[in-house]
Design a protein around this motif. Structure first.
Motif, mmCIF file in Angstrom:
data_model
loop_
_atom_site.group_PDB
_atom_site.id
_atom_site.type_symbol
_atom_site.label_atom_id
_atom_site.label_comp_id
_atom_site.label_asym_id
_atom_site.label_seq_id
_atom_site.Cartn_x
_atom_site.Cartn_y
_atom_site.Cartn_z
ATOM 1 N N MET A 143 0.850 -1.170 0.000
ATOM 2 C CA MET A 143 0.000 0.000 0.000
ATOM 3 C C MET A 143 0.899 1.239 0.000
ATOM 4 O O MET A 143 1.639 1.498 0.931
ATOM 5 C CB MET A 143 -0.904 -0.035 1.234
ATOM 6 N N ASN A 144 0.826 2.009 -1.095
ATOM 7 C CA ASN A 144 1.619 3.233 -1.237
ATOM 8 C C ASN A 144 0.738 4.455 -1.040
ATOM 9 O O ASN A 144 -0.457 4.421 -1.344
ATOM 10 C CB ASN A 144 2.253 3.301 -2.621
ATOM 11 N N ASP A 145 1.361 5.525 -0.554
ATOM 12 C CA ASP A 145 0.623 6.766 -0.384
ATOM 13 C C ASP A 145 0.273 7.331 -1.756
ATOM 14 O O ASP A 145 1.019 7.181 -2.715
ATOM 15 C CB ASP A 145 1.463 7.766 0.408
ATOM 16 N N VAL A 146 -0.861 7.969 -1.855
ATOM 17 C CA VAL A 146 -1.346 8.534 -3.112
ATOM 18 C C VAL A 146 -1.440 10.043 -2.940
ATOM 19 O O VAL A 146 -2.233 10.535 -2.137
ATOM 20 C CB VAL A 146 -2.728 7.937 -3.485
ATOM 21 N N ARG A 147 -0.630 10.789 -3.692
ATOM 22 C CA ARG A 147 -0.597 12.246 -3.589
ATOM 23 C C ARG A 147 -1.760 12.862 -4.342
ATOM 24 O O ARG A 147 -2.109 12.423 -5.427
ATOM 25 C CB ARG A 147 0.713 12.799 -4.163
ATOM 26 N N PHE A 148 -2.362 13.896 -3.744
ATOM 27 C CA PHE A 148 -3.427 14.638 -4.399
ATOM 28 C C PHE A 148 -2.835 15.482 -5.530
ATOM 29 O O PHE A 148 -1.686 15.915 -5.436
ATOM 30 C CB PHE A 148 -4.133 15.568 -3.421
ATOM 31 N N PRO A 149 -3.628 15.772 -6.576
ATOM 32 C CA PRO A 149 -3.129 16.650 -7.639
ATOM 33 C C PRO A 149 -2.795 18.053 -7.116
ATOM 34 O O PRO A 149 -1.893 18.709 -7.622
ATOM 35 C CB PRO A 149 -4.285 16.727 -8.635
ATOM 36 N N SER B 3 -3.629 11.012 0.321
ATOM 37 C CA SER B 3 -4.711 10.216 0.911
ATOM 38 C C SER B 3 -4.380 9.797 2.336
ATOM 39 O O SER B 3 -5.259 9.777 3.201
ATOM 40 C CB SER B 3 -4.973 8.973 0.057
ATOM 41 N N PHE B 4 -3.132 9.448 2.588
ATOM 42 C CA PHE B 4 -2.754 9.044 3.943
ATOM 43 C C PHE B 4 -2.888 10.214 4.914
ATOM 44 O O PHE B 4 -3.418 10.062 6.024
ATOM 45 C CB PHE B 4 -1.331 8.488 3.964
ATOM 46 N N GLU B 5 -2.424 11.395 4.506
ATOM 47 C CA GLU B 5 -2.570 12.581 5.358
ATOM 48 C C GLU B 5 -4.042 12.901 5.604
ATOM 49 O O GLU B 5 -4.425 13.309 6.703
ATOM 50 C CB GLU B 5 -1.891 13.788 4.714
ATOM 51 N N ALA B 6 -4.869 12.718 4.569
ATOM 52 C CA ALA B 6 -6.300 12.982 4.709
ATOM 53 C C ALA B 6 -6.923 12.027 5.722
ATOM 54 O O ALA B 6 -7.707 12.443 6.577
ATOM 55 C CB ALA B 6 -6.987 12.861 3.355
ATOM 56 N N LEU B 7 -6.574 10.738 5.641
ATOM 57 C CA LEU B 7 -7.096 9.767 6.615
ATOM 58 C C LEU B 7 -6.659 10.110 8.031
ATOM 59 O O LEU B 7 -7.456 10.025 8.969
ATOM 60 C CB LEU B 7 -6.624 8.359 6.256
ATOM 61 N N ARG C 169 -9.175 5.542 1.598
ATOM 62 C CA ARG C 169 -8.719 4.154 1.759
ATOM 63 C C ARG C 169 -8.699 3.437 0.416
ATOM 64 O O ARG C 169 -7.751 2.703 0.107
ATOM 65 C CB ARG C 169 -9.618 3.409 2.744
ATOM 66 N N ASP C 170 -9.735 3.655 -0.389
ATOM 67 C CA ASP C 170 -9.783 3.031 -1.704
ATOM 68 C C ASP C 170 -8.644 3.514 -2.600
ATOM 69 O O ASP C 170 -8.091 2.747 -3.385
ATOM 70 C CB ASP C 170 -11.123 3.310 -2.388
ATOM 71 N N ALA C 171 -8.288 4.793 -2.496
ATOM 72 C CA ALA C 171 -7.165 5.321 -3.278
ATOM 73 C C ALA C 171 -5.856 4.665 -2.844
ATOM 74 O O ALA C 171 -5.022 4.314 -3.686
ATOM 75 C CB ALA C 171 -7.079 6.837 -3.133
ATOM 76 N N LEU C 172 -5.687 4.484 -1.544
ATOM 77 C CA LEU C 172 -4.473 3.824 -1.050
ATOM 78 C C LEU C 172 -4.402 2.371 -1.524
ATOM 79 O O LEU C 172 -3.311 1.851 -1.778
ATOM 80 C CB LEU C 172 -4.423 3.874 0.480
ATOM 81 N N ASP C 173 -5.553 1.731 -1.670
ATOM 82 C CA ASP C 173 -5.591 0.336 -2.130
ATOM 83 C C ASP C 173 -5.587 0.211 -3.646
ATOM 84 O O ASP C 173 -5.575 -0.902 -4.175
ATOM 85 C CB ASP C 173 -6.832 -0.367 -1.574
ATOM 86 N N TRP D 139 -8.006 1.303 -5.752
ATOM 87 C CA TRP D 139 -9.348 1.156 -6.312
ATOM 88 C C TRP D 139 -9.922 2.457 -6.851
ATOM 89 O O TRP D 139 -10.860 2.446 -7.643
ATOM 90 C CB TRP D 139 -10.303 0.578 -5.274
ATOM 91 N N ARG D 140 -9.395 3.580 -6.373
ATOM 92 C CA ARG D 140 -9.871 4.897 -6.817
ATOM 93 C C ARG D 140 -8.687 5.795 -7.093
ATOM 94 O O ARG D 140 -7.574 5.545 -6.617
ATOM 95 C CB ARG D 140 -10.756 5.539 -5.746
ATOM 96 N N SER D 141 -8.952 6.867 -7.831
ATOM 97 C CA SER D 141 -7.878 7.799 -8.173
ATOM 98 C C SER D 141 -7.650 8.809 -7.051
ATOM 99 O O SER D 141 -8.504 9.007 -6.189
ATOM 100 C CB SER D 141 -8.230 8.546 -9.464
ATOM 101 N N ALA D 142 -6.497 9.457 -7.102
ATOM 102 C CA ALA D 142 -6.187 10.514 -6.132
ATOM 103 C C ALA D 142 -7.159 11.680 -6.304
ATOM 104 O O ALA D 142 -7.552 12.325 -5.334
ATOM 105 C CB ALA D 142 -4.753 10.985 -6.326
ATOM 106 N N ARG D 143 -7.577 11.934 -7.530
ATOM 107 C CA ARG D 143 -8.520 13.018 -7.799
ATOM 108 C C ARG D 143 -9.868 12.750 -7.120
ATOM 109 O O ARG D 143 -10.471 13.643 -6.522
ATOM 110 C CB ARG D 143 -8.702 13.176 -9.303
ATOM 111 N N ASP D 144 -10.335 11.493 -7.177
ATOM 112 C CA ASP D 144 -11.594 11.132 -6.518
ATOM 113 C C ASP D 144 -11.485 11.273 -5.002
ATOM 114 O O ASP D 144 -12.410 11.757 -4.352
ATOM 115 C CB ASP D 144 -11.997 9.695 -6.857
ATOM 116 N N ALA D 145 -10.358 10.843 -4.451
ATOM 117 C CA ALA D 145 -10.149 10.937 -3.009
ATOM 118 C C ALA D 145 -10.115 12.401 -2.567
ATOM 119 O O ALA D 145 -10.732 12.773 -1.558
ATOM 120 C CB ALA D 145 -8.860 10.230 -2.612
#
Length: 107
Positions: free
Chosen positions: A1-7, A24-28, A52-56, A58-64
């Motif tokens: 599980m890697n961190d996903v940076r927001f745009p 996403s990790f900072e947001a959680l 959580r879905d972005a970290l896994d 399943w979803r994009s950073a933009r959606d998160a």
């Protein structure tokens, strides 16, 4: 599980300080540790799920980011003055004349 940076980071205004949330990790972490108890409703749950879905994967950073920003707006943590710049549209020209604008719309 890697961190996903927001745009683009989201800046939150808490009563004591402001905070930039860039992933996403900072947001959680923010949703879990700093979020007001009264604002932990449907949009808060949706934001946590989206992050959580972005970290896994399943979803994009933009959606998160979008879900997180919606929850932050509902909680009153984002200043309404801070808005992304809007793309300007050219004025509609009719018969070579530009219509005048008023507060209520086109005249």
């Amino acid at each position: 599980m890697n961190d996903v940076r927001f745009p683009e980071p989201v800046t939150l205004e808490f009563p004591t300080a402001s905070r930039n949330v860039a992933s996403s990790f900072e947001a959680l972490e923010c949703l879990d540790q700093q979020w007001p108890e009264w604002a932990r409703g449907r949009s808060w749950r949706a934001a946590a799920r989206a992050c959580r879905d972005a970290l896994d994967g399943w979803r994009s950073a933009r959606d998160a980011r979008k879900a997180f920003l919606k929850a932050a707006k509902r909680a009153g943590l984002v200043s309404s003055e801070v808005r992304p710049p809007r793309k300007s549209r050219p004025l509609r020209v009719i018969n070579g004349l530009r219509p005048e604008m008023s507060l209520s719309g086109w005249q």
